[in-house]
Design a protein around this motif. Structure first.
Motif, PDB file in Angstrom:
ATOM      1  N   SER A 159       0.863  -1.052  -0.479  1.00  0.00           N
ATOM      2  CA  SER A 159       0.054  -0.127   0.205  1.00  0.00           C
ATOM      3  C   SER A 159       1.370   0.968   0.006  1.00  0.00           C
ATOM      4  CB  SER A 159      -0.847  -0.457   1.374  1.00  0.00           C
ATOM      5  OG  SER A 159      -0.148   0.250   2.004  1.00  0.00           O
ATOM      6  N   GLY A 160      -0.237   2.836  -0.201  1.00  0.00           N
ATOM      7  CA  GLY A 160       0.885   3.479   0.223  1.00  0.00           C
ATOM      8  C   GLY A 160       1.281   4.449  -1.128  1.00  0.00           C
ATOM      9  N   ARG A 161       1.472   4.910  -1.569  1.00  0.00           N
ATOM     10  CA  ARG A 161       2.326   6.043  -2.445  1.00  0.00           C
ATOM     11  C   ARG A 161       3.694   6.266  -3.139  1.00  0.00           C
ATOM     12  NH1 ARG A 161      -1.202  10.727  -2.319  1.00  0.00           N
ATOM     13  NH2 ARG A 161      -3.714  10.152  -1.957  1.00  0.00           N
ATOM     14  N   THR A 162       4.278   5.723  -2.605  1.00  0.00           N
ATOM     15  CA  THR A 162       5.859   5.230  -1.954  1.00  0.00           C
ATOM     16  C   THR A 162       6.854   4.348  -2.257  1.00  0.00           C
ATOM     17  OG1 THR A 162       6.500   5.723   0.242  1.00  0.00           O
ATOM     18  CG2 THR A 162       5.945   8.063  -0.479  1.00  0.00           C
ATOM     19  N   ASN A 216       6.878  -1.073 -10.119  1.00  0.00           N
ATOM     20  CA  ASN A 216       6.588  -0.013  -9.231  1.00  0.00           C
ATOM     21  C   ASN A 216       5.056   0.592  -9.574  1.00  0.00           C
ATOM     22  OD1 ASN A 216       8.820   0.204  -7.944  1.00  0.00           O
ATOM     23  ND2 ASN A 216      10.129   0.812  -9.185  1.00  0.00           N
ATOM     24  N   SER A 232       7.968   3.182  -4.160  1.00  0.00           N
ATOM     25  CA  SER A 232       9.738   3.072  -5.185  1.00  0.00           C
ATOM     26  C   SER A 232      10.462   3.740  -4.532  1.00  0.00           C
ATOM     27  CB  SER A 232       9.205   3.564  -6.551  1.00  0.00           C
ATOM     28  OG  SER A 232       8.678   5.059  -5.565  1.00  0.00           O
ATOM     29  N   ASN A 284       2.887  -1.401  -7.399  1.00  0.00           N
ATOM     30  CA  ASN A 284       3.252  -1.330  -6.029  1.00  0.00           C
ATOM     31  C   ASN A 284       3.618  -3.430  -5.297  1.00  0.00           C
ATOM     32  OD1 ASN A 284       3.381   0.967  -6.256  1.00  0.00           O
ATOM     33  ND2 ASN A 284       1.394   1.644  -4.432  1.00  0.00           N
TER      34      ASN A 284
END
Length: 123
Positions: A25-28, A73, A30, A76
């Motif tokens: 989960s999450g946007r970061t 990426n 990468s 995710n």
């Protein structure tokens, strides 16, 4: 913060293959160095493979040439393709994530962990 969910474990005969997936989960995603660890019954958890954001990977010696770690990426997700499986590969496999550029094979340096997925290789 990152939440990790593994899937793809199961029972396979020696010489067979499995592909594990770990969805984050999450946007970061990468930004994280991702790793796979495993823990066999009665043994300590051990490092299996790690991969940087750009795709460079490193492995423990016992799986080199048989396992391949990869990541997408955009999705995710990190994968562990396991070929030529052996009974000694039987373990619970965990996905883990850490920030920072330095490669690590040490579990306490990974801040986030999945719940694990069981891989059983029969002889």
């Amino acid at each position: 913060q990152v939440q990790l969910v593994e899937s793809g474990g199961g029972l396979v005969q020696a010489g067979g293959s499995l592909r594990l997936s770990c969805a984050a989960s999450g946007r970061t995603f990468s930004s994280y160095l991702m790793g796979w660890f495993r823990q066999a019954p009665g043994k300590e958890r051990e490092f299996v493979a790690g991969i940087w954001s750009g795709g460079s990977a490193y492995y423990t010696d016992s799986v080199k040439g048989r396992f391949t770690i990869s990541r997408d990426n955009a999705k995710n997700t990190v994968y562990l393709q396991m070929n030529s499986l052996k009974p000694e590969d039987t373990a619970v496999y965990y996905c883990a994530a850490r920030l920072g550029p330095r490669a690590s094979r040490v579990e306490y340096e990974y801040a986030y962990w999945g719940q694990g997925t069981q891989v059983t290789v029969s002889s």
